[in-house]
Design an enzyme around this catalytic site. Structure first.
Site, mmCIF file in Angstrom:
data_model
loop_
_atom_site.group_PDB
_atom_site.id
_atom_site.type_symbol
_atom_site.label_atom_id
_atom_site.label_comp_id
_atom_site.label_asym_id
_atom_site.label_seq_id
_atom_site.Cartn_x
_atom_site.Cartn_y
_atom_site.Cartn_z
ATOM 1 N N SER A 1 0.695 -1.226 0.059
ATOM 2 C CA SER A 1 -0.059 0.036 0.087
ATOM 3 C C SER A 1 0.823 1.107 0.037
ATOM 4 O O SER A 1 1.938 1.099 0.325
ATOM 5 C CB SER A 1 -1.085 0.068 1.418
ATOM 6 N N TYR B 1 -1.725 -0.761 10.656
ATOM 7 C CA TYR B 1 -1.921 -1.222 9.404
ATOM 8 C C TYR B 1 -0.770 -0.780 8.454
ATOM 9 O O TYR B 1 -0.037 -1.779 7.781
ATOM 10 C CB TYR B 1 -3.114 -0.812 8.636
#
Length: 296
Positions: free
Chosen positions: A191, A204
């Protein structure tokens, strides 16, 4: 939604732009209630035989990027085994329908990849169904926004994020490798958070940074075995995880230079390329798909 995969279009207006209606869902989130509905390439993706005869395993394939990748892989000629959670069975049925509609075999498996035994059983199932694993896509992930900072991240949440995003990827790759022939590939979903962490997604973002390191290190380890390892690093993508884990969906993706989030269909071609023989000299790479956000 895009009508034609190859037609030249203005990317800033090709898909819906915020502001979106504010919407909230319980985790893990479902495709049906989303407004606007995500585009997985149902009407636009056209295959050309780039993965003919391949056998693929995709985690988190019931919706979002995972569904778009499953659909694209199938239309490129691959059989697909994909995972979902028990609560996501309705979405999983739709993914299976799309794969089968493309004339390929679909195997939907409810699997919590936080447990090592489940990961081993999943690869055993894939081998029983297909005989081998040509492409492993480690895509499943968990996040939960904590605007109140690190003090609000419970050990339970931290453990769930780590075990879903890292442990599962590690175990599945380890168990799949003995069944991966030369020419096979591993593709991990990282990401933009790996490089530009949002404070409310601290745990995360930590895992996404670790996935970059895992990808680059494993690629060097497996090069002599003829197995490539790469990753895709998306920016904001309109998937059920967004209304299920973020408090504000109205302006989601507005901060990207494109002025909108990606649709899952826009990410799938990156995975197809990395899985295909056209990427034969591509390994240890992170393919950034951020809508214009510069990354190192």
């Amino acid at each position: 939604m895009a009508d034609e995969q190859h037609a030249q279009q203005d990317p800033t207006t090709q898909h819906p732009r915020p502001d979106f209606p504010q919407q909230d869902q319980a985790h893990p989130g479902w495709t049906g209630p989303m407004d606007p509905p995500p585009d997985h390439g149902e009407e636009s993706y056209r295959g050309s035989g780039r993965l003919e005869g391949r056998k693929a395993v995709i985690t988190g394939g019931d919706s979002g990027i995972g569904r778009a990748v499953a659909l694209a892989f199938a239309r490129e000629g691959a059989d697909v085994l994909f995972t979902h959670l028990d609560e996501e069975e309705s979405d999983a049925r739709e993914t299976a329908r799309l794969v089968e509609e493309a004339g390929r075999k679909a195997v939907a498996v409810s699997c919590d990849i936080r447990e090592e035994g489940n990961c081993r059983a999943l690869i055993d199932r894939a081998v029983a169904e297909f005989g081998r694993v040509d492409v492993l896509v480690n895509n499943a992930a968990y996040q939960m926004a904590q605007p109140d900072g690190i003090e609000a991240i419970t050990t339970e949440q931290f453990d769930r994020v780590m075990r879903t995003n890292l442990y599962g990827m590690f175990w599945l790759t380890k168990f799949a490798l003995p069944h991966m022939p030369r020419g096979a590939s591993v593709i991990n979903s990282t990401s933009v958070q790996a490089y530009q962490p949002s404070p409310h997604l601290l745990d995360y973002a930590m895992t996404k940074g670790a996935i970059v390191t895992f990808t680059q290190g494993l690629a060097q380890m497996l090069a002599e075995r003829g197995i490539r390892v790469n990753a895709v690093a998306p920016g904001p993508v309109w998937t059920p995880l967004i209304p299920a884990t973020l408090p504000d969906t109205a302006e989601f993706g507005k901060q990207s230079p494109m002025g909108r989030p990606a649709q899952p269909a826009e990410l799938a071609p990156a995975y197809v390329y990395l899985a295909s023989q056209e990427a034969s000299f591509i390994t240890a790479e992170i393919l950034n798909a951020t809508g214009g956000t510069p990354l190192p």
